[in-house]
Scaffold this active site. Structure first.
Site: not given
Ligand code: HMG
Ligand code: MG
Length: 314
Positions: A254, A263
């Site tokens: 991650c 994984n």
């Molecule tokens: P943020 O910066 O707080 O977003 O990120 P925001 O809501 O303040 O929006 C800021 C800007 O981003 C805006 O654009 C939104 O439109 C845009 P602006 O108006 O400034 O031009 N925006 C987006 N654009 C495209 N797609 C979107 C999106 N959302 C907002 N969906 C956010 C908050 C949640 C978006 C960010 O933190 C993020 O994308 N995080 C993802 C992290 C991630 O993917 N991590 C890996 C997956 S989790 C994992 O691997 C664990 C897992 O495997 C289980 C385990 O192992 O435990 C699942």
């Molecule tokens: Mg994972």
């Protein structure tokens, strides 16, 4: 060298396990070099041909947060026609849901954290704020009675957190219940940094049951940092869990959790399940060939012990 384990069933285990394949999402999200979209699509097609039926495809997150998956719009249409395969995608918020629904996704996954630090680092939100962000996503996915979108909830850091240390079971149960109360159809318990051991896994499963969560609603998601993923999986099967997340070739990690490695490798899992006579529908040789092929594309060998053993040329 043998290609399949001898089949010797053991008492008290399920007859079938559903593998939720995460290699194309959890596996690839950590790759530094951009993997071409065509290679990702081919990877998913090959995994489907090897018998995997739930293949997590990509994430509709902010492209700056996970640049490797910024091609979700280009990838999804290339694979959405594969017969008989569910293709869940990660969706953190309504913007992500809009993007996923636009392309016809029928399964989404929101992803929360049992700990505050990881929630901030991964979602830029507190746990409470992240639940508030998921609420309209899940509500909209469930809005129409005859056209519901399946919602998985991930819960990360269920056993330990790199910044907060050991995570109390009670804390995990609290966020797990909150995610299920929002309407998630299933919950995947994430050992994001791979620190769990089997007694801890069974204690969490029992505590969730005591809190009213049926085992049937639970999946397990083990990373293999300390080599415990398969032991933890067996402990989960003994408890009655039948949904197990795994990543072809053991890819993964991650980007927002230091020390998270790959994984549980799907091939290692299938070797054990085949040996126990537990059905998965997966052709181990075809899946191994797929992981060998992907390793060639990525330019380094698969960390899976089973892939290495089965692909050894001597
Ligand atoms: P943020 O910066 O707080 O977003 O990120 P925001 O809501 O303040 O929006 C800021 C800007 O981003 C805006 O654009 C939104 O439109 C845009 P602006 O108006 O400034 O031009 N925006 C987006 N654009 C495209 N797609 C979107 C999106 N959302 C907002 N969906 C956010 C908050 C949640 C978006 C960010 O933190 C993020 O994308 N995080 C993802 C992290 C991630 O993917 N991590 C890996 C997956 S989790 C994992 O691997 C664990 C897992 O495997 C289980 C385990 O192992 O435990 C699942
Ligand atoms: Mg994972």
């Amino acid at each position: 060298m043998t290609d399949l384990p001898m089949v010797v069933p053991a008492q008290g285990l399920p007859s079938r396990v559903r593998i939720h394949e995460v290699g194309a999402r959890d596996g690839l999200q950590n790759e530094k070099a951009t993997v071409p979209t065509d290679i990702k699509a081919e990877f998913i097609r090959r995994m489907a041909a090897a018998g995997l039926t739930t293949i997590e495809a990509t994430s509709f997150v902010h492209p700056k947060w996970v640049p490797q998956l910024a091609d979700a719009e280009a990838l999804f249409p290339q694979i959405s026609g594969i017969e008989g395969v569910d293709l869940p995608v990660l969706v953190p918020n309504e913007r992500g849901l809009d993007r996923a629904l636009e392309l016809g996704a029928r399964r989404i996954a929101v992803f929360g954290s049992a700990t505050e630090t990881f929630s901030q680092r991964n979602l830029n939100r507190s746990v409470a704020e992240s639940l508030a962000m998921f609420e309209p996503v899940i509500a909209r996915a469930k809005a129409s009675d005859d056209d519901k979108v399946h919602v998985r909830g991930y819960l990360s850091m269920c056993f330990g957190d790199p910044w907060e240390g050991a995570v109390p079971v009670r804390q995990v149960v609290g966020v797990a219940k909150a995610l299920l109360d929002l309407g998630c159809d299933e919950l995947s318990l994430g050992d994001t940094i791979g620190v769990a051991t089997p007694g801890h896994v069974q204690a969490l499963l029992a505590a969730l049951n005591e809190a009213g969560v049926p085992t049937g609603a639970l999946g397990v998601h083990f990373h293999d940092t300390y080599g415990q993923a398969l032991s933890n999986t067996l402990a989960s099967l003994q408890h009655g869990v039948t949904t197990v997340d795994a990543s072809a070739g053991g890819l993964g990690g991650c980007p927002y959790a230091k020390s998270a490695t790959g994984n549980l490798a799907t091939e290692d899992l299938v070797w054990m399940l085949d040996g126990l006579g537990i059905e998965t529908g997966v052709d181990l040789a075809a899946l191994t060939a797929t992981s060998v092929w992907l390793a060639e594309q990525l330019g380094r060998p698969s960390p899976s012990r089973t892939v290495r053993a089965l692909s050894h040329k001597d």
